[in-house]
Design an enzyme around this catalytic site. Sequence first.
Site, PDB file in Angstrom:
ATOM      1  N   HIS A   1     -11.452  14.328   5.899  1.00 34.39           N
ATOM      2  CA  HIS A   1     -10.037  14.282   6.270  1.00 34.39           C
ATOM      3  C   HIS A   1      -9.909  14.317   7.788  1.00 34.39           C
ATOM      4  O   HIS A   1     -10.137  15.356   8.419  1.00 34.39           O
ATOM      5  CB  HIS A   1      -9.239  15.438   5.660  1.00 34.39           C
ATOM      6  CG  HIS A   1      -7.786  15.347   6.012  1.00 34.39           C
ATOM      7  ND1 HIS A   1      -6.884  14.598   5.282  1.00 34.39           N
ATOM      8  CD2 HIS A   1      -7.092  15.848   7.063  1.00 34.39           C
ATOM      9  CE1 HIS A   1      -5.694  14.663   5.854  1.00 34.39           C
ATOM     10  NE2 HIS A   1      -5.793  15.415   6.943  1.00 34.39           N
TER      11      HIS A   1
ATOM     12  N   GLY B   1       4.394   3.366  12.387  1.00 28.14           N
ATOM     13  CA  GLY B   1       4.660   3.195  10.962  1.00 28.14           C
ATOM     14  C   GLY B   1       3.640   3.864  10.059  1.00 28.14           C
ATOM     15  O   GLY B   1       3.501   3.506   8.887  1.00 28.14           O
TER      16      GLY B   1
ATOM     17  N   ASN C   1      -2.022   1.986  11.883  1.00 30.66           N
ATOM     18  CA  ASN C   1      -0.654   2.424  12.134  1.00 30.66           C
ATOM     19  C   ASN C   1      -0.728   3.881  12.578  1.00 30.66           C
ATOM     20  O   ASN C   1      -1.192   4.735  11.816  1.00 30.66           O
ATOM     21  CB  ASN C   1       0.193   2.295  10.863  1.00 30.66           C
ATOM     22  CG  ASN C   1       0.341   0.848  10.425  1.00 30.66           C
ATOM     23  OD1 ASN C   1       0.450  -0.048  11.243  1.00 30.66           O
ATOM     24  ND2 ASN C   1       0.338   0.622   9.119  1.00 30.66           N
TER      25      ASN C   1
ATOM     26  N   ASP D   1      -5.297  -2.025  -1.161  1.00 25.41           N
ATOM     27  CA  ASP D   1      -3.979  -1.443  -0.941  1.00 25.41           C
ATOM     28  C   ASP D   1      -3.107  -1.692  -2.175  1.00 25.41           C
ATOM     29  O   ASP D   1      -3.111  -2.784  -2.752  1.00 25.41           O
ATOM     30  CB  ASP D   1      -3.326  -2.060   0.309  1.00 25.41           C
ATOM     31  CG  ASP D   1      -2.169  -1.221   0.814  1.00 25.41           C
ATOM     32  OD1 ASP D   1      -2.301  -0.615   1.897  1.00 25.41           O
ATOM     33  OD2 ASP D   1      -1.132  -1.157   0.124  1.00 25.41           O
TER      34      ASP D   1
ATOM     35  N   CYS E   1      -3.246  15.764   0.361  1.00 22.01           N
ATOM     36  CA  CYS E   1      -3.432  14.485   1.043  1.00 22.01           C
ATOM     37  C   CYS E   1      -3.770  13.392   0.026  1.00 22.01           C
ATOM     38  O   CYS E   1      -4.734  13.512  -0.734  1.00 22.01           O
ATOM     39  CB  CYS E   1      -4.545  14.598   2.089  1.00 22.01           C
ATOM     40  SG  CYS E   1      -4.984  13.002   2.806  1.00 22.01           S
TER      41      CYS E   1
ATOM     42  N   HIS F   1      -6.484  -0.802   8.132  1.00 17.33           N
ATOM     43  CA  HIS F   1      -6.068  -1.861   7.213  1.00 17.33           C
ATOM     44  C   HIS F   1      -6.897  -3.100   7.563  1.00 17.33           C
ATOM     45  O   HIS F   1      -6.928  -3.513   8.736  1.00 17.33           O
ATOM     46  CB  HIS F   1      -4.593  -2.234   7.419  1.00 17.33           C
ATOM     47  CG  HIS F   1      -3.621  -1.148   7.076  1.00 17.33           C
ATOM     48  ND1 HIS F   1      -2.837  -1.182   5.943  1.00 17.33           N
ATOM     49  CD2 HIS F   1      -3.291  -0.006   7.729  1.00 17.33           C
ATOM     50  CE1 HIS F   1      -2.062  -0.105   5.911  1.00 17.33           C
ATOM     51  NE2 HIS F   1      -2.319   0.624   6.985  1.00 17.33           N
TER      52      HIS F   1
ATOM     53  N   HIS G   1      -7.037   5.588   8.579  1.00 18.49           N
ATOM     54  CA  HIS G   1      -7.511   4.433   7.810  1.00 18.49           C
ATOM     55  C   HIS G   1      -7.288   3.166   8.604  1.00 18.49           C
ATOM     56  O   HIS G   1      -6.316   3.040   9.335  1.00 18.49           O
ATOM     57  CB  HIS G   1      -6.803   4.329   6.447  1.00 18.49           C
ATOM     58  CG  HIS G   1      -5.311   4.406   6.526  1.00 18.49           C
ATOM     59  ND1 HIS G   1      -4.630   5.585   6.751  1.00 18.49           N
ATOM     60  CD2 HIS G   1      -4.351   3.443   6.424  1.00 18.49           C
ATOM     61  CE1 HIS G   1      -3.331   5.347   6.774  1.00 18.49           C
ATOM     62  NE2 HIS G   1      -3.134   4.046   6.587  1.00 18.49           N
TER      63      HIS G   1
ATOM     64  N   CYS H   1      -7.353  11.972   0.376  1.00 21.81           N
ATOM     65  CA  CYS H   1      -8.348  12.952  -0.074  1.00 21.81           C
ATOM     66  C   CYS H   1      -8.376  13.004  -1.599  1.00 21.81           C
ATOM     67  O   CYS H   1      -9.449  13.090  -2.211  1.00 21.81           O
ATOM     68  CB  CYS H   1      -8.051  14.330   0.504  1.00 21.81           C
ATOM     69  SG  CYS H   1      -8.508  14.515   2.241  1.00 21.81           S
TER      70      CYS H   1
ATOM     71  N   HIS I   1      -3.934  10.395   7.011  1.00 22.64           N
ATOM     72  CA  HIS I   1      -5.398  10.439   6.871  1.00 22.64           C
ATOM     73  C   HIS I   1      -5.852   9.091   7.437  1.00 22.64           C
ATOM     74  O   HIS I   1      -5.454   8.037   6.911  1.00 22.64           O
ATOM     75  CB  HIS I   1      -5.769  10.618   5.390  1.00 22.64           C
ATOM     76  CG  HIS I   1      -7.240  10.692   5.089  1.00 22.64           C
ATOM     77  ND1 HIS I   1      -7.787  11.630   4.215  1.00 22.64           N
ATOM     78  CD2 HIS I   1      -8.283   9.926   5.505  1.00 22.64           C
ATOM     79  CE1 HIS I   1      -9.097  11.440   4.134  1.00 22.64           C
ATOM     80  NE2 HIS I   1      -9.416  10.408   4.909  1.00 22.64           N
TER      81      HIS I   1
HETATM   82  P1  AMP Z   1       0.011   3.492   6.666  1.00 19.64           P
HETATM   83  O1  AMP Z   1       1.439   3.081   6.792  1.00 19.64           O
HETATM   84  O2  AMP Z   1      -0.867   2.866   7.713  1.00 19.64           O
HETATM   85  O3  AMP Z   1      -0.152   4.993   6.589  1.00 19.64           O
HETATM   86  O4  AMP Z   1      -0.509   2.854   5.311  1.00 19.64           O
HETATM   87  C1  AMP Z   1      -0.587   3.498   4.082  1.00 19.64           C
HETATM   88  C2  AMP Z   1      -0.966   2.455   3.076  1.00 19.64           C
HETATM   89  O5  AMP Z   1      -1.402   3.091   1.896  1.00 19.64           O
HETATM   90  C3  AMP Z   1       0.177   1.510   2.691  1.00 19.64           C
HETATM   91  O6  AMP Z   1      -0.193   0.164   2.980  1.00 19.64           O
HETATM   92  C4  AMP Z   1       0.334   1.738   1.189  1.00 19.64           C
HETATM   93  O7  AMP Z   1       0.657   0.574   0.486  1.00 19.64           O
HETATM   94  C5  AMP Z   1      -1.024   2.286   0.817  1.00 19.64           C
HETATM   95  N1  AMP Z   1      -1.050   3.119  -0.390  1.00 19.64           N
HETATM   96  C6  AMP Z   1      -0.188   4.109  -0.726  1.00 19.64           C
HETATM   97  N2  AMP Z   1      -0.557   4.670  -1.889  1.00 19.64           N
HETATM   98  C7  AMP Z   1      -1.681   4.022  -2.293  1.00 19.64           C
HETATM   99  C8  AMP Z   1      -2.537   4.142  -3.426  1.00 19.64           C
HETATM  100  N3  AMP Z   1      -2.316   5.055  -4.388  1.00 19.64           N
HETATM  101  N4  AMP Z   1      -3.598   3.294  -3.533  1.00 19.64           N
HETATM  102  C9  AMP Z   1      -3.820   2.371  -2.578  1.00 19.64           C
HETATM  103  N5  AMP Z   1      -3.062   2.215  -1.468  1.00 19.64           N
HETATM  104  C10 AMP Z   1      -1.997   3.031  -1.335  1.00 19.64           C
HETATM  105 ZN    ZN Z   2      -7.025  13.448   3.620  1.00 16.82          ZN
END
Ligand code: AMP
Ligand code: ZN
Length: 114
Positions: free
Chosen positions: A46, A93, A87, A30, A4, A102, A100, A7, A98
């Site tokens: 997680h 989307g 999302n 992000d 993950c 935004h 989160h 994680c 995991h």
């Molecule tokens: P979601 O589509 O809600 O699952 O959002 C995942 C988010 O994680 C996206 O906005 C990505 O730009 C962000 N993301 C992916 N990899 C990383 C990373 N290594 N560090 C910070 N954000 C990330």
């Molecule tokens: Zn996780």
Amino acid sequence: MEECLFCRIIRQEIGSEVVAENANAIAIRDINPQAPVHILVIPREHIASLKEITADKCDVITDMVMLINELTVSEGIVQTGFRIVINQGEDGGQEVDHLHFHLLGGRFMRWPPG
Ligand code: AMP
Ligand code: ZN
């Protein structure tokens, strides 16, 4: 849950810009920001998605919201406004499985979202 992404970020196996943290959650910028302020608020535990939230997770959710409240002040968007997004699933989307939030701000947010 070794594979993950979040994680691994929490375990510091992958670098990130941590902007705030507390007992149950961390906040990172992000990597692909969609607004001047785009921060991800992530539970340390997680939790794959909102579907897994039950009453025993209330401390986790409270800590996530506490971080948002701190960040809206520290990022200077508490007066101008902001948007919180989850999302969820394919149509929502969701890319990282995991949970989160935004936190988006620093510009006008159109409605409806795309
Ligand atoms: P979601 O589509 O809600 O699952 O959002 C995942 C988010 O994680 C996206 O906005 C990505 O730009 C962000 N993301 C992916 N990899 C990383 C990373 N290594 N560090 C910070 N954000 C990330
Ligand atoms: Zn996780």
